[in-house]
Design a protein around this motif. Structure first.
Motif, short mmCIF file in Angstrom:
data_model
loop_
_atom_site.label_atom_id
_atom_site.label_comp_id
_atom_site.label_asym_id
_atom_site.label_seq_id
_atom_site.Cartn_x
_atom_site.Cartn_y
_atom_site.Cartn_z
N PHE A 270 36.96 43.04 44.62
CA PHE A 270 38.28 43.65 44.46
C PHE A 270 39.22 42.71 43.71
O PHE A 270 39.93 43.11 42.79
CB PHE A 270 38.85 44.01 45.84
N GLN A 271 39.21 41.43 44.10
CA GLN A 271 40.07 40.46 43.43
C GLN A 271 39.68 40.30 41.96
O GLN A 271 40.55 40.17 41.10
CB GLN A 271 40.00 39.11 44.16
N TYR A 272 38.40 40.35 41.67
CA TYR A 272 37.94 40.27 40.28
C TYR A 272 38.48 41.45 39.47
O TYR A 272 38.97 41.28 38.35
CB TYR A 272 36.41 40.24 40.23
N LEU A 273 38.40 42.66 40.04
CA LEU A 273 38.91 43.84 39.33
C LEU A 273 40.41 43.79 39.14
O LEU A 273 40.94 44.21 38.10
CB LEU A 273 38.51 45.11 40.08
N VAL A 274 41.14 43.28 40.13
CA VAL A 274 42.60 43.13 40.00
C VAL A 274 42.93 42.16 38.88
O VAL A 274 43.82 42.41 38.05
CB VAL A 274 43.22 42.68 41.34
N ASP A 275 42.21 41.05 38.83
CA ASP A 275 42.45 40.06 37.77
C ASP A 275 42.09 40.62 36.39
O ASP A 275 42.74 40.31 35.40
CB ASP A 275 41.65 38.78 38.03
N LEU A 276 41.07 41.45 36.34
CA LEU A 276 40.61 42.00 35.07
C LEU A 276 41.56 43.08 34.54
O LEU A 276 41.96 43.04 33.38
CB LEU A 276 39.20 42.58 35.24
N TRP A 277 41.95 44.03 35.39
CA TRP A 277 42.73 45.19 34.95
C TRP A 277 44.24 45.03 35.12
O TRP A 277 45.00 45.74 34.49
CB TRP A 277 42.26 46.45 35.67
N LYS A 278 44.68 44.14 36.00
CA LYS A 278 46.10 43.90 36.26
C LYS A 278 46.88 45.20 36.51
O LYS A 278 47.76 45.57 35.74
CB LYS A 278 46.72 43.11 35.12
N PRO B 187 49.55 47.92 38.29
CA PRO B 187 50.94 47.74 38.72
C PRO B 187 51.09 47.53 40.23
O PRO B 187 52.02 46.89 40.68
CB PRO B 187 51.64 49.03 38.28
N SER B 188 50.19 48.08 41.02
CA SER B 188 50.22 47.86 42.46
C SER B 188 48.83 47.50 42.97
O SER B 188 47.83 48.00 42.44
CB SER B 188 50.74 49.10 43.19
N VAL B 189 48.79 46.65 43.97
CA VAL B 189 47.51 46.19 44.54
C VAL B 189 47.53 46.48 46.03
O VAL B 189 48.39 45.95 46.75
CB VAL B 189 47.30 44.69 44.27
N VAL B 190 46.60 47.33 46.49
CA VAL B 190 46.50 47.65 47.92
C VAL B 190 45.07 47.39 48.36
O VAL B 190 44.19 48.21 48.10
CB VAL B 190 46.90 49.13 48.19
N PRO B 191 44.82 46.27 49.03
CA PRO B 191 43.45 45.98 49.46
C PRO B 191 43.05 46.86 50.65
O PRO B 191 43.90 47.45 51.32
CB PRO B 191 43.50 44.51 49.87
N ALA B 192 41.76 46.92 50.91
CA ALA B 192 41.26 47.71 52.03
C ALA B 192 41.62 47.00 53.34
O ALA B 192 41.72 45.78 53.40
CB ALA B 192 39.75 47.86 51.92
N CYS B 193 41.84 47.82 54.39
CA CYS B 193 42.12 47.24 55.69
C CYS B 193 41.29 47.98 56.75
O CYS B 193 40.92 49.13 56.57
CB CYS B 193 43.60 47.30 56.01
N LEU B 194 41.01 47.29 57.84
CA LEU B 194 40.20 47.82 58.93
C LEU B 194 41.10 48.06 60.12
O LEU B 194 41.79 47.14 60.58
CB LEU B 194 39.08 46.83 59.29
N SER B 195 41.13 49.29 60.62
CA SER B 195 41.88 49.62 61.84
C SER B 195 40.90 49.59 63.00
O SER B 195 39.90 50.31 63.00
CB SER B 195 42.50 51.00 61.73
N VAL B 196 41.19 48.76 63.99
CA VAL B 196 40.30 48.59 65.13
C VAL B 196 41.04 49.02 66.38
O VAL B 196 42.18 48.64 66.61
CB VAL B 196 39.84 47.11 65.28
N TRP B 197 40.37 49.83 67.21
CA TRP B 197 40.91 50.24 68.50
C TRP B 197 40.11 49.59 69.59
O TRP B 197 38.94 49.58 69.61
CB TRP B 197 40.79 51.75 68.70
#
Length: 113
Positions: A93-101, A103-113
């Motif tokens: 994901f970080q590689y793709l963000v650096d490559l395409w730049k 306007p907004s970056v929202v990484p994946a998150c894990l919701s745990v119950w």
């Protein structure tokens, strides 16, 4: 002259049970896009921990989320469910963000119950 009544068709004005025409099948080349097949793509993962008392659910929750939920050695220590969201680190994901730049970056998150 016919001896059987079903040998002749009634006039068109007397037909009452005519079915509507069938829909034509779509061509085999017209394929539904993947986004329509699987719904909207989301970047959130959900996970619930379920199990018998004293098997380590709270300890696993603490490991995954880096929190300090009470994990005592007696049954039903944590009656109320705990919730946490933790980021999922991904070098791709970080590689793709650096490559395409984007306007907004929202990484994946894990919701745990």
């Amino acid at each position: 002259f016919s001896l059987f009544a079903h040998d002749h068709a009634p006039p068109p004005s007397q037909k009452t049970n005519k079915m509507p025409p069938k829909k034509k099948d779509a061509d085999a080349g017209d394929e539904v896009p993947l986004s329509a097949r699987f719904g909207r793509v989301k970047n959130t993962l959900k996970m619930g921990l379920v199990g018998l008392p004293n098997v380590g659910k709270s300890s696993l929750f603490n490991l995954l989320t880096k929190q300090s939920v009470a994990a005592e050695n007696y049954p039903f220590c944590t009656i109320d469910p705990s919730e946490a969201k933790c980021p999922v680190p991904d070098q791709r994901f970080q590689y793709l963000v650096d490559l395409w730049k984007p306007p907004s970056v929202v990484p994946a998150c894990l919701s745990v119950w």
